[in-house]
Scaffold this active site. Structure first.
Site, mmCIF file in Angstrom:
data_model
loop_
_atom_site.group_PDB
_atom_site.id
_atom_site.type_symbol
_atom_site.label_atom_id
_atom_site.label_comp_id
_atom_site.label_asym_id
_atom_site.label_seq_id
_atom_site.Cartn_x
_atom_site.Cartn_y
_atom_site.Cartn_z
ATOM 1 N N SER A 42 0.863 -1.195 0.000
ATOM 2 C CA SER A 42 0.000 0.000 0.000
ATOM 3 C C SER A 42 0.891 1.234 0.000
ATOM 4 C CB SER A 42 -0.864 0.000 1.268
ATOM 5 O OG SER A 42 -1.435 1.281 1.478
ATOM 6 N N TYR A 95 -1.979 -0.755 10.300
ATOM 7 C CA TYR A 95 -2.178 -1.139 8.895
ATOM 8 C C TYR A 95 -0.936 -0.787 8.070
ATOM 9 C CZ TYR A 95 -4.042 -1.135 4.146
ATOM 10 O OH TYR A 95 -4.229 -1.369 2.806
HETATM 11 N N1 LIG Z 1 -8.566 -0.400 -1.930
HETATM 12 C C1 LIG Z 1 -7.503 0.351 -1.730
HETATM 13 O O1 LIG Z 1 -7.526 1.571 -1.935
HETATM 14 C C2 LIG Z 1 -6.226 -0.300 -1.245
HETATM 15 C C3 LIG Z 1 -5.092 0.507 -1.134
HETATM 16 C C4 LIG Z 1 -3.909 -0.084 -0.723
HETATM 17 C C5 LIG Z 1 -3.850 -1.429 -0.465
HETATM 18 N N2 LIG Z 1 -4.983 -2.186 -0.557
HETATM 19 C C6 LIG Z 1 -4.866 -3.612 -0.255
HETATM 20 O O2 LIG Z 1 -5.527 -4.348 -1.259
HETATM 21 C C7 LIG Z 1 -5.920 -5.619 -0.725
HETATM 22 C C8 LIG Z 1 -7.365 -5.892 -1.106
HETATM 23 O O3 LIG Z 1 -8.188 -4.988 -0.386
HETATM 24 P P1 LIG Z 1 -9.517 -4.350 -0.986
HETATM 25 O O4 LIG Z 1 -9.305 -2.889 -1.048
HETATM 26 O O5 LIG Z 1 -9.941 -5.098 -2.189
HETATM 27 O O6 LIG Z 1 -10.525 -4.593 0.222
HETATM 28 P P2 LIG Z 1 -11.805 -5.560 0.369
HETATM 29 O O7 LIG Z 1 -12.789 -5.308 -0.737
HETATM 30 O O8 LIG Z 1 -12.253 -5.366 1.761
HETATM 31 O O9 LIG Z 1 -11.205 -7.012 0.152
HETATM 32 C C9 LIG Z 1 -10.437 -7.640 1.124
HETATM 33 C C10 LIG Z 1 -10.336 -9.106 0.778
HETATM 34 O O10 LIG Z 1 -9.494 -9.726 1.758
HETATM 35 C C11 LIG Z 1 -10.161 -10.881 2.225
HETATM 36 N N3 LIG Z 1 -9.783 -11.177 3.607
HETATM 37 C C12 LIG Z 1 -9.833 -10.377 4.689
HETATM 38 N N4 LIG Z 1 -9.459 -11.056 5.797
HETATM 39 C C13 LIG Z 1 -9.171 -12.326 5.389
HETATM 40 C C14 LIG Z 1 -8.750 -13.500 6.029
HETATM 41 N N5 LIG Z 1 -8.542 -13.556 7.368
HETATM 42 N N6 LIG Z 1 -8.552 -14.622 5.293
HETATM 43 C C15 LIG Z 1 -8.753 -14.604 3.953
HETATM 44 N N7 LIG Z 1 -9.177 -13.528 3.274
HETATM 45 C C16 LIG Z 1 -9.371 -12.403 3.991
HETATM 46 C C17 LIG Z 1 -11.630 -10.626 2.081
HETATM 47 O O11 LIG Z 1 -12.320 -11.871 1.888
HETATM 48 P P3 LIG Z 1 -13.269 -12.616 2.968
HETATM 49 O O12 LIG Z 1 -13.794 -11.569 3.906
HETATM 50 O O13 LIG Z 1 -14.320 -13.251 2.112
HETATM 51 O O14 LIG Z 1 -12.371 -13.622 3.601
HETATM 52 C C18 LIG Z 1 -11.678 -9.811 0.799
HETATM 53 O O15 LIG Z 1 -11.772 -10.669 -0.325
HETATM 54 C C19 LIG Z 1 -5.660 -5.540 0.769
HETATM 55 O O16 LIG Z 1 -4.451 -6.186 1.082
HETATM 56 C C20 LIG Z 1 -5.550 -4.049 1.023
HETATM 57 O O17 LIG Z 1 -4.783 -3.769 2.160
HETATM 58 C C21 LIG Z 1 -6.165 -1.648 -0.947
#
Ligand SMILES: NC(=O)c1ccc[n+]([C@@H]2O[C@H](COP(=O)([O-])OP(=O)(O)OC[C@H]3O[C@@H](n4cnc5c(N)ncnc54)[C@H](OP(=O)(O)O)[C@@H]3O)[C@@H](O)[C@H]2O)c1
Length: 255
Positions: free
Chosen positions: A143, A157
């Site tokens: 991130s 985080y």
């Molecule tokens: N969106 C942004 O702006 C942004 C920016 C920087 C980094 N990121 C990173 O991108 C990645 C994806 O995030 P997102 O933005 O797409 O958020 P999201 O829509 O909330 O997706 C998070 C995913 O992680 C899974 N997850 C959470 N806890 C888990 C666990 N204990 N075991 C297995 N799966 C788990 C969830 O699946 P289940 O709940 O079904 O298990 C979900 O599929 C993350 O690592 C986040 O930190 C996102």
């Protein structure tokens, strides 16, 4: 469209960036294994992808990345079902957190266990397969917040994401000196991309891009096997570069 289908495991594929990476990688001709805890979401996504791209193989596996035995077992099973593993995308993540010392160690610990220790387990499991095959592509979703210490709810985080980027660089530091291992490592630093994690966050709207646009930048960096990428490049390459150099008093007002 690629001509060689690569076999990719994606964690956290039930929503947001993980689900969209699966759609876009499948559209580029790759086979995917979708993992997360919410298997109903994974099954719908599998049906959507196979309807849009009938030739693609889509494997679904329940996985909680904090269950470390399950991480290793699912990686082995999905690899066998895909017929090998070309790429592992360490994407599952959690955005819970509170300022340190305010009584919510449980929330901060959950974020650290999911984003850092969970990622460590995934990297271990993926690297076991890649070492055995002597080839593979490890992709780690860090991130922009990993670039510096972040205040208040973001502190744990950001630290977890810095840790994940460091794990990836450490693996890369080994494999670049081992020509017998054809292993690439890509670290992605997303800025603000719309997903479930930030659907209620208002103040970042100006720099937020929609999921499809943000993930397109991620998938392009993955396919190019970039060592690292701030995604989308605009505005995050200049912001990320500035964040690394500026004093904390300035950085704390930027993101
Ligand atoms: N969106 C942004 O702006 C942004 C920016 C920087 C980094 N990121 C990173 O991108 C990645 C994806 O995030 P997102 O933005 O797409 O958020 P999201 O829509 O909330 O997706 C998070 C995913 O992680 C899974 N997850 C959470 N806890 C888990 C666990 N204990 N075991 C297995 N799966 C788990 C969830 O699946 P289940 O709940 O079904 O298990 C979900 O599929 C993350 O690592 C986040 O930190 C996102």
């Amino acid at each position: 469209m690629t001509t060689t289908p690569l076999r990719t495991i994606i964690t956290g594929a039930s929503s947001g960036l993980g689900a969209e990476m699966a759609r876009q990688l499948a559209a580029r001709g790759h086979d995917v294994a979708l993992t997360a805890r919410r298997t109903d979401r994974l099954e719908s996504l599998r049906d959507e992808i196979t309807a849009a791209h009938p030739g693609r193989r889509v494997v679904v596996r329940a996985l909680d990345v904090t269950d470390h035995d399950q991480v290793f077992a699912v990686t082995r099973e999905a690899t066998a079902e895909l017929g090998g593993l070309d790429r592992f995308v360490v994407n599952a993540g959690l955005g819970k957190g509170t300022p340190l010392g305010t009584g919510r160690f449980d929330a901060n610990r959950e974020t650290a266990m999911t984003n850092f220790v969970g990622a460590l387990a995934q990297i271990e499991a993926a690297m076991e397969v890649f070492r055995e095959q002597r080839q593979g592509h490890l992709v780690v979703v860090s991130s922009i917040s990993a670039l510096r210490g972040m205040r208040r709810a973001m502190t744990t985080y950001a630290a977890s994401k810095a840790g994940v980027a460091s794990l990836a660089e450490g693996v890369r530091s080994e494999v670049i000196a081992r020509p017998e291992l054809d292993i690439d490592v890509t670290t992605l630093y997303p800025g603000y991309i719309r997903s479930e994690m930030n659907e209620h966050v208002e103040q970042e709207q100006k720099m937020m891009v929609d999921t499809e646009t943000g993930v397109r930048a991620m998938v392009e960096a993955i396919e190019a096997r970039k060592v690292k990428a701030y995604v989308p490049t605009w505005p995050w390459l200049p912001i990320g570069t500035a964040m690394r150099a500026l004093p904390l008093s300035v950085v704390r007002r930027m993101v």
